[in-house]
Design a protein around this motif. Structure first.
Motif, mmCIF file in Angstrom:
data_model
loop_
_atom_site.group_PDB
_atom_site.id
_atom_site.type_symbol
_atom_site.label_atom_id
_atom_site.label_comp_id
_atom_site.label_asym_id
_atom_site.label_seq_id
_atom_site.Cartn_x
_atom_site.Cartn_y
_atom_site.Cartn_z
ATOM 1 N N ASP A 95 1.536 -4.320 -3.543
ATOM 2 C CA ASP A 95 2.067 -2.998 -3.223
ATOM 3 C C ASP A 95 3.210 -2.748 -4.208
ATOM 4 O O ASP A 95 4.226 -3.437 -4.179
ATOM 5 C CB ASP A 95 2.573 -2.981 -1.781
ATOM 6 C CG ASP A 95 3.138 -1.635 -1.374
ATOM 7 O OD1 ASP A 95 3.860 -1.011 -2.176
ATOM 8 O OD2 ASP A 95 2.849 -1.207 -0.238
ATOM 9 N N GLU A 96 3.009 -1.795 -5.104
ATOM 10 C CA GLU A 96 3.994 -1.516 -6.159
ATOM 11 C C GLU A 96 5.363 -1.119 -5.597
ATOM 12 O O GLU A 96 6.394 -1.422 -6.195
ATOM 13 C CB GLU A 96 3.475 -0.417 -7.093
ATOM 14 C CG GLU A 96 2.203 -0.775 -7.826
ATOM 15 C CD GLU A 96 2.374 -1.837 -8.894
ATOM 16 O OE1 GLU A 96 3.512 -2.026 -9.379
ATOM 17 O OE2 GLU A 96 1.377 -2.492 -9.233
ATOM 18 N N ASN A 97 5.379 -0.460 -4.439
ATOM 19 C CA ASN A 97 6.644 -0.015 -3.851
ATOM 20 C C ASN A 97 7.453 -1.170 -3.285
ATOM 21 O O ASN A 97 8.653 -1.280 -3.522
ATOM 22 C CB ASN A 97 6.397 1.028 -2.759
ATOM 23 C CG ASN A 97 5.809 2.303 -3.327
ATOM 24 O OD1 ASN A 97 6.130 2.699 -4.443
ATOM 25 N ND2 ASN A 97 4.924 2.933 -2.578
ATOM 26 N N SER A 98 6.792 -2.038 -2.512
ATOM 27 C CA SER A 98 7.513 -3.130 -1.864
ATOM 28 C C SER A 98 7.568 -4.397 -2.711
ATOM 29 O O SER A 98 8.411 -5.256 -2.488
ATOM 30 C CB SER A 98 6.861 -3.458 -0.515
ATOM 31 O OG SER A 98 5.609 -4.087 -0.705
ATOM 32 N N GLY A 99 6.640 -4.522 -3.664
ATOM 33 C CA GLY A 99 6.577 -5.747 -4.456
ATOM 34 C C GLY A 99 5.929 -6.893 -3.712
ATOM 35 O O GLY A 99 5.924 -8.025 -4.184
ATOM 36 N N GLU A 100 5.371 -6.618 -2.534
ATOM 37 C CA GLU A 100 4.724 -7.634 -1.704
ATOM 38 C C GLU A 100 3.206 -7.472 -1.772
ATOM 39 O O GLU A 100 2.699 -6.376 -1.976
ATOM 40 C CB GLU A 100 5.175 -7.501 -0.246
ATOM 41 C CG GLU A 100 6.665 -7.659 -0.035
ATOM 42 C CD GLU A 100 7.133 -9.086 -0.245
ATOM 43 O OE1 GLU A 100 6.397 -10.016 0.139
ATOM 44 O OE2 GLU A 100 8.240 -9.258 -0.803
ATOM 45 N N PHE A 101 2.494 -8.574 -1.545
ATOM 46 C CA PHE A 101 1.040 -8.510 -1.467
ATOM 47 C C PHE A 101 0.625 -8.139 -0.046
ATOM 48 O O PHE A 101 1.186 -8.648 0.921
ATOM 49 C CB PHE A 101 0.415 -9.854 -1.849
ATOM 50 C CG PHE A 101 0.411 -10.097 -3.329
ATOM 51 C CD1 PHE A 101 -0.606 -9.591 -4.119
ATOM 52 C CD2 PHE A 101 1.429 -10.813 -3.931
ATOM 53 C CE1 PHE A 101 -0.613 -9.802 -5.489
ATOM 54 C CE2 PHE A 101 1.440 -11.031 -5.295
ATOM 55 C CZ PHE A 101 0.408 -10.519 -6.080
ATOM 56 N N ALA A 102 -0.352 -7.245 0.065
ATOM 57 C CA ALA A 102 -0.858 -6.799 1.364
ATOM 58 C C ALA A 102 -2.361 -7.031 1.415
ATOM 59 O O ALA A 102 -3.060 -6.897 0.397
ATOM 60 C CB ALA A 102 -0.558 -5.318 1.572
ATOM 61 N N LEU A 103 -2.846 -7.369 2.596
ATOM 62 C CA LEU A 103 -4.278 -7.580 2.783
ATOM 63 C C LEU A 103 -5.020 -6.288 2.458
ATOM 64 O O LEU A 103 -4.729 -5.237 3.012
ATOM 65 C CB LEU A 103 -4.569 -8.013 4.225
ATOM 66 C CG LEU A 103 -6.029 -8.333 4.552
ATOM 67 C CD1 LEU A 103 -6.516 -9.539 3.763
ATOM 68 C CD2 LEU A 103 -6.180 -8.587 6.052
#
Length: 162
Positions: free
Chosen positions: A136-144
């Motif tokens: 997720d470009e906004n959060s910088g976290e990977f999402a399922l």
């Protein structure tokens, strides 16, 4: 839980399967084999009596003969040379393994950080769970992003169990 790995044997089996149907194959393959392991496979497009270079895959293994990287190079007709394009990085854990796809960054002369990855886990005989994640470009976290169960009559063609 089973420990699932991709080994030298898996890569050799894949190569042998690719090269068995020479008459109907649209491609020709050349493998660089050293000490019983495939280090590279060159792929040539077959058009009539002629073949032209297309892809080259480089295989890197760890000390346990598990695949840890498969690089893909593309043939540049103008420079008459192989150029880095992408790689798959394999990371193993007790539940299975994770594959990251990374693309070559010409400016940095290195592979860019992965923006997605998939985690493979054997749930039971002939059943493989695959969970795919995207950055997720906004959060910088990977999402399922996706998940599925793969059922096959023979996982040995894809995986080697340790």
């Amino acid at each position: 839980m089973m420990n699932t790995i991709i080994t030298v044997t898996t890569i050799m089996s894949m190569y042998m399967n690719l090269t068995t149907d020479v008459e109907n194959n649209k491609h020709c393959y050349n493998a660089e084999i050293e000490n019983g392991r495939i280090n590279a496979i060159e792929v040539y497009d077959k058009k009539g009596e002629y073949i032209t270079a297309s892809l080259k895959r480089l295989y890197t293994y760890d000390e346990e003969n598990r695949l840890v990287m498969r690089e893909t190079l593309k043939w540049n007709k103008e420079t008459m040379s192989w150029e880095k394009h992408s790689c798959l990085c394999y990371n193993y854990n007790p539940e299975g393994y994770t594959i990251e796809k990374r693309f070559w960054n010409e400016t940095k002369h290195d592979y860019a950080e992965a923006k997605e990855y998939s985690h493979y886990m054997v749930l039971m005989d002939n059943v493989l769970a695959v969970n795919s994640y995207k950055l997720d470009e906004n959060s910088g976290e990977f999402a399922l992003a996706d998940n599925m169960l793969v059922m096959t009559s023979d996982t040995n063609k894809l995986l080697v169990e340790d």
